[in-house]
Structures are given as structure tokens and as C-alpha cells.
Design a protein around this motif. Structure first.
Motif, PDB file in Angstrom:
ATOM      1  N   LEU A 157       4.229  47.527   8.980  1.00 31.78           N
ATOM      2  CA  LEU A 157       2.767  47.492   8.997  1.00 31.78           C
ATOM      3  C   LEU A 157       2.212  46.233   9.665  1.00 31.78           C
ATOM      4  O   LEU A 157       1.013  45.970   9.571  1.00 31.78           O
ATOM      5  CB  LEU A 157       2.229  47.567   7.561  1.00 31.78           C
ATOM      6  CG  LEU A 157       2.467  48.899   6.833  1.00 31.78           C
ATOM      7  CD1 LEU A 157       2.153  48.760   5.359  1.00 31.78           C
ATOM      8  CD2 LEU A 157       1.622  49.991   7.463  1.00 31.78           C
ATOM      9  N   ALA A 158       3.048  45.472  10.338  1.00 34.24           N
ATOM     10  CA  ALA A 158       2.620  44.183  10.871  1.00 34.24           C
ATOM     11  C   ALA A 158       1.447  44.303  11.834  1.00 34.24           C
ATOM     12  O   ALA A 158       0.609  43.411  11.909  1.00 34.24           O
ATOM     13  CB  ALA A 158       3.797  43.493  11.560  1.00 34.24           C
ATOM     14  N   GLY A 159       1.351  45.387  12.594  1.00 34.18           N
ATOM     15  CA  GLY A 159       0.277  45.527  13.562  1.00 34.18           C
ATOM     16  C   GLY A 159      -0.947  46.251  13.049  1.00 34.18           C
ATOM     17  O   GLY A 159      -1.921  46.435  13.785  1.00 34.18           O
ATOM     18  N   VAL A 160      -0.935  46.666  11.774  1.00 36.15           N
ATOM     19  CA  VAL A 160      -2.043  47.440  11.224  1.00 36.15           C
ATOM     20  C   VAL A 160      -3.263  46.568  10.958  1.00 36.15           C
ATOM     21  O   VAL A 160      -4.406  46.993  11.158  1.00 36.15           O
ATOM     22  CB  VAL A 160      -1.602  48.171   9.936  1.00 36.15           C
ATOM     23  CG1 VAL A 160      -2.796  48.818   9.232  1.00 36.15           C
ATOM     24  CG2 VAL A 160      -0.556  49.221  10.264  1.00 36.15           C
ATOM     25  N   GLY A 161      -3.046  45.356  10.496  1.00 38.08           N
ATOM     26  CA  GLY A 161      -4.149  44.452  10.185  1.00 38.08           C
ATOM     27  C   GLY A 161      -3.703  43.006  10.298  1.00 38.08           C
ATOM     28  O   GLY A 161      -2.529  42.720  10.527  1.00 38.08           O
ATOM     29  N   THR A 162      -4.639  42.102  10.144  1.00 37.10           N
ATOM     30  CA  THR A 162      -4.311  40.688  10.199  1.00 37.10           C
ATOM     31  C   THR A 162      -3.498  40.299   8.966  1.00 37.10           C
ATOM     32  O   THR A 162      -3.525  40.994   7.938  1.00 37.10           O
ATOM     33  CB  THR A 162      -5.595  39.843  10.241  1.00 37.10           C
ATOM     34  OG1 THR A 162      -6.305  40.009   8.996  1.00 37.10           O
ATOM     35  CG2 THR A 162      -6.482  40.264  11.394  1.00 37.10           C
ATOM     36  N   PRO A 163      -2.768  39.170   9.023  1.00 32.80           N
ATOM     37  CA  PRO A 163      -2.020  38.738   7.851  1.00 32.80           C
ATOM     38  C   PRO A 163      -2.896  38.565   6.605  1.00 32.80           C
ATOM     39  O   PRO A 163      -2.482  38.910   5.493  1.00 32.80           O
ATOM     40  CB  PRO A 163      -1.415  37.405   8.305  1.00 32.80           C
ATOM     41  CG  PRO A 163      -1.251  37.565   9.777  1.00 32.80           C
ATOM     42  CD  PRO A 163      -2.440  38.366  10.216  1.00 32.80           C
ATOM     43  N   VAL A 164      -4.108  38.027   6.788  1.00 36.25           N
ATOM     44  CA  VAL A 164      -4.998  37.836   5.639  1.00 36.25           C
ATOM     45  C   VAL A 164      -5.395  39.185   5.047  1.00 36.25           C
ATOM     46  O   VAL A 164      -5.414  39.362   3.818  1.00 36.25           O
ATOM     47  CB  VAL A 164      -6.255  37.038   6.050  1.00 36.25           C
ATOM     48  CG1 VAL A 164      -7.270  37.009   4.912  1.00 36.25           C
ATOM     49  CG2 VAL A 164      -5.872  35.614   6.444  1.00 36.25           C
ATOM     50  N   ALA A 165      -5.692  40.159   5.909  1.00 33.03           N
ATOM     51  CA  ALA A 165      -6.086  41.479   5.428  1.00 33.03           C
ATOM     52  C   ALA A 165      -4.944  42.164   4.692  1.00 33.03           C
ATOM     53  O   ALA A 165      -5.133  42.755   3.620  1.00 33.03           O
ATOM     54  CB  ALA A 165      -6.551  42.350   6.595  1.00 33.03           C
ATOM     55  N   LEU A 166      -3.737  42.082   5.248  1.00 33.00           N
ATOM     56  CA  LEU A 166      -2.583  42.702   4.599  1.00 33.00           C
ATOM     57  C   LEU A 166      -2.261  42.026   3.269  1.00 33.00           C
ATOM     58  O   LEU A 166      -1.921  42.692   2.282  1.00 33.00           O
ATOM     59  CB  LEU A 166      -1.372  42.641   5.526  1.00 33.00           C
ATOM     60  CG  LEU A 166      -1.399  43.573   6.737  1.00 33.00           C
ATOM     61  CD1 LEU A 166      -0.234  43.277   7.665  1.00 33.00           C
ATOM     62  CD2 LEU A 166      -1.370  45.030   6.293  1.00 33.00           C
ATOM     63  N   ALA A 167      -2.374  40.699   3.236  1.00 31.60           N
ATOM     64  CA  ALA A 167      -2.106  39.991   1.987  1.00 31.60           C
ATOM     65  C   ALA A 167      -3.108  40.380   0.913  1.00 31.60           C
ATOM     66  O   ALA A 167      -2.742  40.609  -0.253  1.00 31.60           O
ATOM     67  CB  ALA A 167      -2.149  38.480   2.224  1.00 31.60           C
ATOM     68  N   PHE A 168      -4.367  40.473   1.290  1.00 30.60           N
ATOM     69  CA  PHE A 168      -5.389  40.837   0.304  1.00 30.60           C
ATOM     70  C   PHE A 168      -5.149  42.232  -0.257  1.00 30.60           C
ATOM     71  O   PHE A 168      -5.266  42.454  -1.470  1.00 30.60           O
ATOM     72  CB  PHE A 168      -6.780  40.772   0.937  1.00 30.60           C
ATOM     73  CG  PHE A 168      -7.865  41.261   0.022  1.00 30.60           C
ATOM     74  CD1 PHE A 168      -8.283  40.498  -1.059  1.00 30.60           C
ATOM     75  CD2 PHE A 168      -8.460  42.506   0.236  1.00 30.60           C
ATOM     76  CE1 PHE A 168      -9.282  40.961  -1.911  1.00 30.60           C
ATOM     77  CE2 PHE A 168      -9.453  42.969  -0.614  1.00 30.60           C
ATOM     78  CZ  PHE A 168      -9.864  42.198  -1.690  1.00 30.60           C
ATOM     79  N   THR A 169      -4.812  43.181   0.608  1.00 32.45           N
ATOM     80  CA  THR A 169      -4.600  44.549   0.118  1.00 32.45           C
ATOM     81  C   THR A 169      -3.408  44.618  -0.824  1.00 32.45           C
ATOM     82  O   THR A 169      -3.456  45.310  -1.852  1.00 32.45           O
ATOM     83  CB  THR A 169      -4.397  45.524   1.279  1.00 32.45           C
ATOM     84  OG1 THR A 169      -3.292  45.107   2.096  1.00 32.45           O
ATOM     85  CG2 THR A 169      -5.648  45.615   2.135  1.00 32.45           C
TER      86      THR A 169
END
Length: 275
Positions: A163-175
Motif C-alpha cells: 500500500l506504499a503508493g496509496v497515500g502519504t506516510p502520514v495518511a497511512l499511519a493515521f488510518t
């Protein structure tokens, strides 16, 4: 790759710091592992929320985001269950099945490149882990929790790359924090610990270490494949040994230093490989 190695080193130091705070909560202050896992995700989500772009909330429509977060929630809960009853050495030995699972899944599922040298390096790193922890696998219930945690961690590492390209690192961490907090909230509320300043401080430290470590892990996965990052996860054990000495006064013996040398060498060489 050198930049990714540095990021991984910091991330793999922060995550054991959070785990050490969690172990103190469960083994010394009587907190439930379910409280530690639940509060960790809830506070991490609160800490990172002010920096999350609005587009991050659209990721919640992606079923893969939910699957990845639930895998992480299961893994963190399992490792806290294991640390409550089993020796740290045995728990780490079982938990470090995770990088091997991530390495295999990265090659089989994500079709990432694999070479014989890289296979040898990850085997060398795992051999170093076994030398450090020298496990006596007795098949206890706590070790089963640790094996489950390591399995979840390996799948999570692969899913992070997926999922690395799905969203920014901050967005992925928050989810991942928000979904895991939602899933574990009922269990955390049912196992509230004593309300003391020490318990509160350790709870915040556990959450902050996890949040920052996982955020940096996401950044590393954006610039390097899982097969190259997998050996670097062993840096987590080096940090754990250092924290064990600082907090519990446990100094490494000669065999431990040999194992650590193997881990470091495997990680550094792997980081410098271009293929």
C-alpha cells in the motif's frame, strides 16, 4: 538505500522503546495487555491527527487499509500478551519470524527481486538473532502468542509495501492507528488500569514510540522494497538489548555480542546492495 537504512534504524529503536514501556505497564503496574494495545493506538491517532491531510479520510473506503490495520492491531495485542508471561529472549526469538515471512511474501506475492546473496544475508541476520536470544522453545502458551505476533508483523510489513503508493506516510499511519484504536476500544475500556501519574506517563511513552516508529517505517517503505528492508528490521533487537541494559540492568555477554555483530553486518551489507 542508505537513507532508508538510517530511517529504519531510528524506527526500529523507537518501537522497542514503546514496547519496553508497555512491558513495564503489564509486568510492574498491573495493566492489561489489552489496555496497552488499545491506548497505544488511540493516543497515537490523537497525536498524529493534527498533521493528517483531509485526503487521508478517503483511504478509509479501501478494504486493504482496514485489513492492514487489523493485522497490526492483532500483532501488537499478541506481543503484549507474550511479554506479560514469557522471558524476553524467547519472545524475541519467536517474534523475529516476522522478517522472514515478510521477505518470503515480498518475493512471492509482490514479485520483488530476490537474489541468493540476499537470502543468505537474511539467514545470517536470523542466525544472529538466535545466538542473541538462545531460545529454549518449550511450547508454552506465551510463546504461541509471540509466534502469532511475529506472523502478524511479517504480514503487516508486506502489506505496508503493498500500500506504499496509496497515500502519504502520514495518511497511512493515521488510518492504521485510528482503525486499530476503534477495533480495540471496547477491550481497552473493559480493562482500565489504576489511574496514577506513572501509569499515565508510561502509556503516553508507549503510544509515542509506536507512532513515531511506524511513521518512519512507512517512509522507509516508500523508497526501498520490502526484500531489502527485511534484514534491517533486526536493528530492533539491538535497540531492545540496549534498552534492556538501560532499564533492567542486563548487560550482553560474549555470545550476545557475536550475534549482534552478525545482525549488524547482514543489515549493512544488505542496505548497500543495489539489486
Amino acid at each position: 538505500m542508505q537513507r532508508a537504512a538510517l530511517i529504519m534504524f531510528v524506527a526500529m529503536s523507537l518501537i522497542p522503546l514503546g514496547d519496553s514501556a508497555g512491558k513495564l505497564l503489564t509486568s510492574t503496574y498491573g495493566a492489561s495487555p489489552l489496555w496497552v494495545a488499545s491506548s497505544r493506538f488511540f493516543l497515537a491517532a490523537v497525536m498524529i491527527a493534527p498533521f493528517v491531510p483531509r485526503s487521508a479520510y478517503t483511504l478509509l473506503r479501501n478494504w486493504r487499509i482496514w485489513l492492514r490495520a487489523l493485522i497490526l492491531a492483532a500483532g501488537i495485542t499478541c506481543i503484549q500478551m507474550a511479554l506479560r508471561t514469557e522471558d524476553v529472549a524467547d519472545v524475541f526469538a519467536a517474534f523475529f519470524i516476522g522478517p522472514l515471512i515478510s521477505f518470503a511474501l515480498g518475493a512471492l506475492v509482490l514479485r520483488e527481486p530476490v537474489t541468493g546473496l540476499r537470502v543468505a544475508l537474511i539467514a545470517c541476520g536470523f542466525a544472529g538473532v538466535l545466538i542473541v536470544v538462545r531460545p529454549g522453545f518449550g511450547g508454552g502458551g506465551g510463546l504461541l502468542w509471540a509466534v502469532a505476533a511475529g506472523t502478524c508483523y511479517g504480514v503487516f510489513l508486506t502489506a505496508t509495501r503493498w500500500l506504499a503508493g496509496v497515500g502519504t506516510p502520514v495518511a497511512l499511519a493515521f488510518t492504521q492507528f485510528a482503525i486499530a484504536a476503534l477495533a480495540l476500544l471496547p477491550f481497552g475500556l473493559a480493562n482500565l488500569p489504576p489511574a496514577t501519574a506513572t501509569v499515565a506517563a508510561l502509556t503516553v511513552l508507549s503510544a509515542a514510540g509506536s507512532m513515531l516508529g511506524n511513521l518512519l517505517l512507512l517512509y522507509a517503505n516508500r523508497i526501498a522494497p520490502a526484500t531489502q528492508l527485511a534484514p534491517l528490521v533486526y536493528f530492533q533487537l539491538i535497540a531492545a538489548v540496549g534498552l534492556g541494559w538501560a532499564i533492567f540492568g542486563a548487560l550482553p555477554d560474549a555470545l550476545t555480542w557475536i550475534g549482534l555483530a552478525l545482525i549488524v553486518c547482514a543489515g549493512v551489507v544488505s542496505a548497500r546492495l543495489r539489486r
